[in-house]
Write a protein that holds these residues in place. Structure first.
Motif, short mmCIF file in Angstrom:
data_model
loop_
_atom_site.label_atom_id
_atom_site.label_comp_id
_atom_site.label_asym_id
_atom_site.label_seq_id
_atom_site.Cartn_x
_atom_site.Cartn_y
_atom_site.Cartn_z
N ASP A 43 0.82 -1.22 0.00
CA ASP A 43 0.00 0.00 0.00
C ASP A 43 0.85 1.27 0.00
OD1 ASP A 43 -2.34 -1.41 -0.06
OD2 ASP A 43 -2.78 -1.18 2.08
N ASP A 116 -7.60 7.54 8.09
CA ASP A 116 -8.28 6.69 7.11
C ASP A 116 -7.45 6.62 5.84
OD1 ASP A 116 -10.14 5.20 5.74
OD2 ASP A 116 -11.41 6.92 5.24
N CYS A 118 -8.12 5.00 3.22
CA CYS A 118 -8.95 4.84 2.03
C CYS A 118 -9.15 6.14 1.26
CB CYS A 118 -10.31 4.25 2.39
SG CYS A 118 -10.21 2.57 2.95
N ILE A 123 -5.80 2.99 -2.88
CA ILE A 123 -6.29 2.00 -1.93
C ILE A 123 -7.75 1.71 -2.24
CG2 ILE A 123 -6.67 1.47 0.51
CD1 ILE A 123 -3.76 1.78 -0.17
N GLU A 124 -8.05 0.45 -2.49
CA GLU A 124 -9.43 0.06 -2.76
C GLU A 124 -10.17 -0.08 -1.43
OE1 GLU A 124 -9.13 -3.53 -4.93
OE2 GLU A 124 -8.05 -2.60 -6.59
N ARG A 125 -11.35 0.48 -1.38
CA ARG A 125 -12.10 0.50 -0.12
C ARG A 125 -12.52 -0.90 0.31
NH1 ARG A 125 -14.07 4.48 2.92
NH2 ARG A 125 -13.56 6.07 1.42
N SER A 128 -9.64 -2.88 1.94
CA SER A 128 -9.10 -2.32 3.18
C SER A 128 -9.92 -2.80 4.37
CB SER A 128 -9.12 -0.79 3.11
OG SER A 128 -8.73 -0.25 4.33
#
Length: 160
Positions: A43, A116, A118, A123-125, A128
């Motif tokens: 990430d 957060d 996201c 970053i894919e929600r 995560s």
């Protein structure tokens, strides 16, 4: 040009500029899980464009359950073109999506806490999970005056 004329005192070396951006991801006990460590490295590498430096504990601390040479943090230092690319992404894509804590320290640097992760577009929600930690971002400048730093960060859109 306004800030150059007003604050530089006829010396171009006194013009404020950003020297580096440091992105830190403190993981704590979660670094013992191999899958968590690999996903955190992936990430932060996707977000910054650089592979992170793995920070290990220098000595054991019993109160925090930290053993010597245990991985405690990931850190990336950005300079030059990658720094400006990350700063552009931070101002235009991340800050509209989040509510962070901004602090200017006594040395004229700004420190941002992002809880957060996201809010970054890389970053894919759905991938995560809630157990991941956020980022501490430090933007280091050559300003040593807090008033000048506030003007400088206000002009680039970081401080309101």
């Amino acid at each position: 040009m306004y800030i150059i004329r007003e604050e530089s005192r006829r010396n171009i070396m006194l013009v404020p500029k950003i020297e580096k951006i440091v992105v830190n991801n403190a993981m704590g006990k979660r670094s013992r899980v191999k899958n968590f460590l690999n996903r955190s490295i992936e990430d932060i590498a996707n977000i910054t464009g650089q592979y992170p430096l793995i920070i290990r504990a220098k000595k054991s601390i019993a109160n925090f359950s930290i053993k010597r040479n245990e991985i405690i943090s990931l850190k990336v230092t950005l300079r030059n073109l990658p720094m400006y690319n990350f700063l552009y992404k931070l101002i235009h894509l991340v800050f509209p999506r989040m509510r962070g804590v901004f602090r200017i320290d006594n040395d004229g640097n700004i420190n941002i806490g992002i809880s957060d992760r996201c809010c970054f577009p890389e970053i894919e929600r759905e991938s995560s999970d809630g157990s991941r930690t956020g980022y501490d971002i430090s933007i280091v400048t050559n300003c040593k005056d807090i008033v000048l730093s506030k003007k400088f960060f206000g002009m680039i859109g970081l401080y309101g």
